[in-house]
Design a protein around this motif. Sequence first.
Motif, PDB file in Angstrom:
ATOM      1  N   ASN A 222       6.593   3.929 -10.296  1.00 15.38           N
ATOM      2  CA  ASN A 222       6.168   4.551  -9.036  1.00 15.38           C
ATOM      3  C   ASN A 222       4.720   4.250  -8.670  1.00 15.38           C
ATOM      4  N   SER A 223       4.127   3.225  -9.302  1.00  8.43           N
ATOM      5  CA  SER A 223       2.738   2.866  -8.994  1.00  8.43           C
ATOM      6  C   SER A 223       2.624   1.567  -8.214  1.00  8.43           C
ATOM      7  N   GLY A 224       3.752   0.936  -7.888  1.00  8.98           N
ATOM      8  CA  GLY A 224       3.715  -0.261  -7.057  1.00  8.98           C
ATOM      9  C   GLY A 224       3.315   0.080  -5.631  1.00  8.98           C
ATOM     10  N   TYR A 225       2.834  -0.906  -4.876  1.00  9.71           N
ATOM     11  CA  TYR A 225       2.333  -0.609  -3.537  1.00  9.71           C
ATOM     12  C   TYR A 225       3.442  -0.103  -2.618  1.00  9.71           C
ATOM     13  N   VAL A 226       4.684  -0.528  -2.861  1.00  5.20           N
ATOM     14  CA  VAL A 226       5.792  -0.063  -2.026  1.00  5.20           C
ATOM     15  C   VAL A 226       5.942   1.449  -2.167  1.00  5.20           C
ATOM     16  N   ASN A 227       5.917   1.935  -3.409  1.00  6.18           N
ATOM     17  CA  ASN A 227       6.034   3.378  -3.635  1.00  6.18           C
ATOM     18  C   ASN A 227       4.829   4.130  -3.086  1.00  6.18           C
ATOM     19  N   LEU A 228       3.645   3.566  -3.267  1.00  5.82           N
ATOM     20  CA  LEU A 228       2.439   4.204  -2.746  1.00  5.82           C
ATOM     21  C   LEU A 228       2.488   4.297  -1.223  1.00  5.82           C
ATOM     22  N   PHE A 229       2.926   3.238  -0.616  1.00  6.61           N
ATOM     23  CA  PHE A 229       2.994   3.214   0.842  1.00  6.61           C
ATOM     24  C   PHE A 229       4.065   4.173   1.346  1.00  6.61           C
ATOM     25  N   TYR A 230       5.192   4.197   0.667  1.00  5.31           N
ATOM     26  CA  TYR A 230       6.278   5.101   1.060  1.00  5.31           C
ATOM     27  C   TYR A 230       5.836   6.559   0.946  1.00  5.31           C
ATOM     28  N   ASN A 231       5.153   6.886  -0.151  1.00  4.53           N
ATOM     29  CA  ASN A 231       4.698   8.260  -0.334  1.00  4.53           C
ATOM     30  C   ASN A 231       3.735   8.677   0.771  1.00  4.53           C
ATOM     31  N   GLU A 232       2.945   7.730   1.247  1.00 10.54           N
ATOM     32  CA  GLU A 232       2.024   8.018   2.344  1.00 10.54           C
ATOM     33  C   GLU A 232       2.773   8.162   3.666  1.00 10.54           C
TER      34      GLU A 232
ATOM     35  N   THR B   8      -5.835 -18.863 -21.737  1.00  9.68           N
ATOM     36  CA  THR B   8      -5.727 -17.933 -22.867  1.00  9.68           C
ATOM     37  C   THR B   8      -4.309 -17.419 -23.037  1.00  9.68           C
ATOM     38  N   GLY B   9      -3.400 -17.908 -22.204  1.00  6.76           N
ATOM     39  CA  GLY B   9      -2.012 -17.493 -22.332  1.00  6.76           C
ATOM     40  C   GLY B   9      -1.669 -16.261 -21.533  1.00  6.76           C
ATOM     41  N   GLN B  10      -2.632 -15.726 -20.770  1.00  2.00           N
ATOM     42  CA  GLN B  10      -2.343 -14.587 -19.880  1.00  2.00           C
ATOM     43  C   GLN B  10      -1.840 -15.158 -18.550  1.00  2.00           C
ATOM     44  N   ILE B  11      -0.540 -15.345 -18.465  1.00  2.00           N
ATOM     45  CA  ILE B  11      -0.002 -16.055 -17.299  1.00  2.00           C
ATOM     46  C   ILE B  11       0.795 -15.124 -16.377  1.00  2.00           C
ATOM     47  N   ASP B  12       0.436 -13.846 -16.399  1.00  2.00           N
ATOM     48  CA  ASP B  12       1.070 -12.896 -15.476  1.00  2.00           C
ATOM     49  C   ASP B  12       0.111 -12.662 -14.305  1.00  2.00           C
ATOM     50  N   PRO B  13       0.415 -13.210 -13.125  1.00  2.00           N
ATOM     51  CA  PRO B  13      -0.497 -13.066 -11.980  1.00  2.00           C
ATOM     52  C   PRO B  13      -0.198 -11.845 -11.128  1.00  2.00           C
ATOM     53  N   HIS B  14       0.704 -10.964 -11.573  1.00  2.00           N
ATOM     54  CA  HIS B  14       1.047  -9.790 -10.784  1.00  2.00           C
ATOM     55  C   HIS B  14      -0.097  -8.783 -10.777  1.00  2.00           C
ATOM     56  N   PRO B  15      -0.143  -7.937  -9.774  1.00  2.00           N
ATOM     57  CA  PRO B  15      -1.200  -6.923  -9.714  1.00  2.00           C
ATOM     58  C   PRO B  15      -1.024  -5.874 -10.806  1.00  2.00           C
ATOM     59  N   THR B  16      -2.147  -5.393 -11.317  1.00  2.00           N
ATOM     60  CA  THR B  16      -2.135  -4.224 -12.184  1.00  2.00           C
ATOM     61  C   THR B  16      -1.934  -2.984 -11.301  1.00  2.00           C
ATOM     62  N   ASN B  17      -1.925  -1.820 -11.915  1.00  2.00           N
ATOM     63  CA  ASN B  17      -1.858  -0.597 -11.111  1.00  2.00           C
ATOM     64  C   ASN B  17      -2.987  -0.552 -10.082  1.00  2.00           C
ATOM     65  N   LYS B  18      -4.193  -0.941 -10.518  1.00  2.00           N
ATOM     66  CA  LYS B  18      -5.333  -0.946  -9.592  1.00  2.00           C
ATOM     67  C   LYS B  18      -5.127  -1.990  -8.494  1.00  2.00           C
ATOM     68  N   GLY B  19      -4.539  -3.126  -8.877  1.00  2.00           N
ATOM     69  CA  GLY B  19      -4.266  -4.154  -7.863  1.00  2.00           C
ATOM     70  C   GLY B  19      -3.293  -3.665  -6.809  1.00  2.00           C
ATOM     71  N   HIS B  20      -2.240  -2.980  -7.242  1.00  2.00           N
ATOM     72  CA  HIS B  20      -1.282  -2.417  -6.288  1.00  2.00           C
ATOM     73  C   HIS B  20      -1.949  -1.366  -5.395  1.00  2.00           C
TER      74      HIS B  20
END
Length: 536
Positions: A293-303, A495-507
């Motif tokens: 429930n921390s993705g931007y879709v959920n945040l936007f919906y809650n708003e 460094t092998g960190q190949i996940d470009p998705h947003p963190t909670n803060k990014g969302h």
Amino acid sequence: MKKRIFGFLLVTVMIIGMIPSASFAKEESKTTFSDMPNDWSTTALETAVENGLLSGYEGKINPKDNLTRAEMATIINKAFGTSEKATLDSYSDITTNKWYYNEMAKAVQMEVFKGNGGKLSPEKDITREEAFVVLASALRLSGANEAVLDVFSDKAFVSTWAKNSISSLVAEGYVTGSNGQLNPKKYVTRAEFAQLMINIFNNYLNTAGTYTMNFTGNVMINAPGVILKDIIIKGDLIIGDGIKQGEVTLDNVAITGRTVIRGGEPRIIQTEVINKYIALGDSITYGMSATNNSGYVNLFYNELKTKNENVGMVLQNLGKPGDKSSDLLNKLKNDDATIKAVSNAKIISVSIGGNNLLSPVINALFTALNINPTSENFENDVKIALSDPNSQSKLFAAIPGLQSSLKLGVEQFSKDWVEINEIIKNLAPDAEVYVMTLYNPIKQSDPLYNLFNPVIQGINSTINLPNSNYKVADVNTAFQTYLGADSLVNFNLFTGQIDPHPTNKGHEVIFNSHINAKRTPAPIGLFGIVLLSIWE
């Protein structure tokens, strides 16, 4: 909106599909013309005869004869069901004793034939550019940028008076040319035009009644009393002149293409309440890398649902990890669930385009480091490969080929977005719109930043086109100017960190970008909230 295309000579016309019960609904042909061919044109000619669009003479259909202007006028009149007639007193080359007098009068009333120099030239063979002008007028297509003709080597031979019509047909995907040419001065045969008419108007509804089956392809209604109920039209809906002052009813109908009203008055009934927030797209829509429930879709919906006008709003998240722009476009064209969801949306979000760039990056990584992406030990294989002192040199060696692949990804997005935009606008013309720019997951200090940033901005330039009928949530700038301590993404290729998705803060930053965009004045013609973001 751009359409799926089938080619025939220089004319290419949309057929997304067929529905047997209403598409020229006739039994097997019983025509007995002595010169009926047995080739690509047979079905088109037989169908045109059975539906009254073509008639023979002395037992012959004359398929290879050039089509005359009067014959084309007759076919157009039959297709659109027109019966109203204009006076032809101002034309010097047509008399009441000719078989085509009434047909030309109808075509003039439809404003698809106007003549030149006080003449209609009904018995002259019709050229391709003349036929295109008639079709564009009948379909009410105009105003396209004439630059679309630049791809044709014979564009200089297009008459000035035909450029607008042909440009509009090309822009809509109806005309693609033959071997890079339009051949505007050549004539059209009867067989060619029969095929063309079937391709454009695949579904004819000329009998009053209720229709409850979905249609794939353009639908022509040319008689009053037609009711469409709980269906999807994957194409254009043309309400023809034959409706006159009558009525057609659209009861909970989703239309992916244009709606062209030439006659009558449609009565539109929306039986399903439009109070939905529809989230379309890829893994960012899905909420990848965010806690529950921390993705931007959920945040936007809650708003959104806190607002009085959105009380009772329902969220339908259709995001699918891995989808590219072409995947979303295919769903908007062909997936009934997606089409229905969008057509009943008050707010729409789309996160798409990132995989157009991510896929070639991952492929380059696998190839350069000789990694099998289907391996059960994939993550460990990546760490081992990147621990090799030569890994960076291998990755940099792969960059030239990667640049070419990234460019293709940008080009594909630009092409797909035109159609995505058009379909959403057609399906949900009254919803709100926000378009989210793509962010760069790579830090500016990283040497790879300058490789990826131009292609990311290439997609953003498509999103930021003027007069786009949506607000832009500038996530790209928000990520670049973010000064907080928390990471917005956790990505470092080396460094092998190949996940470009947003963190909670990014969302959270993405969500706030939408809120900021919501506060700006809306452009004219809002059709939905469209959130376009990068990566999966």
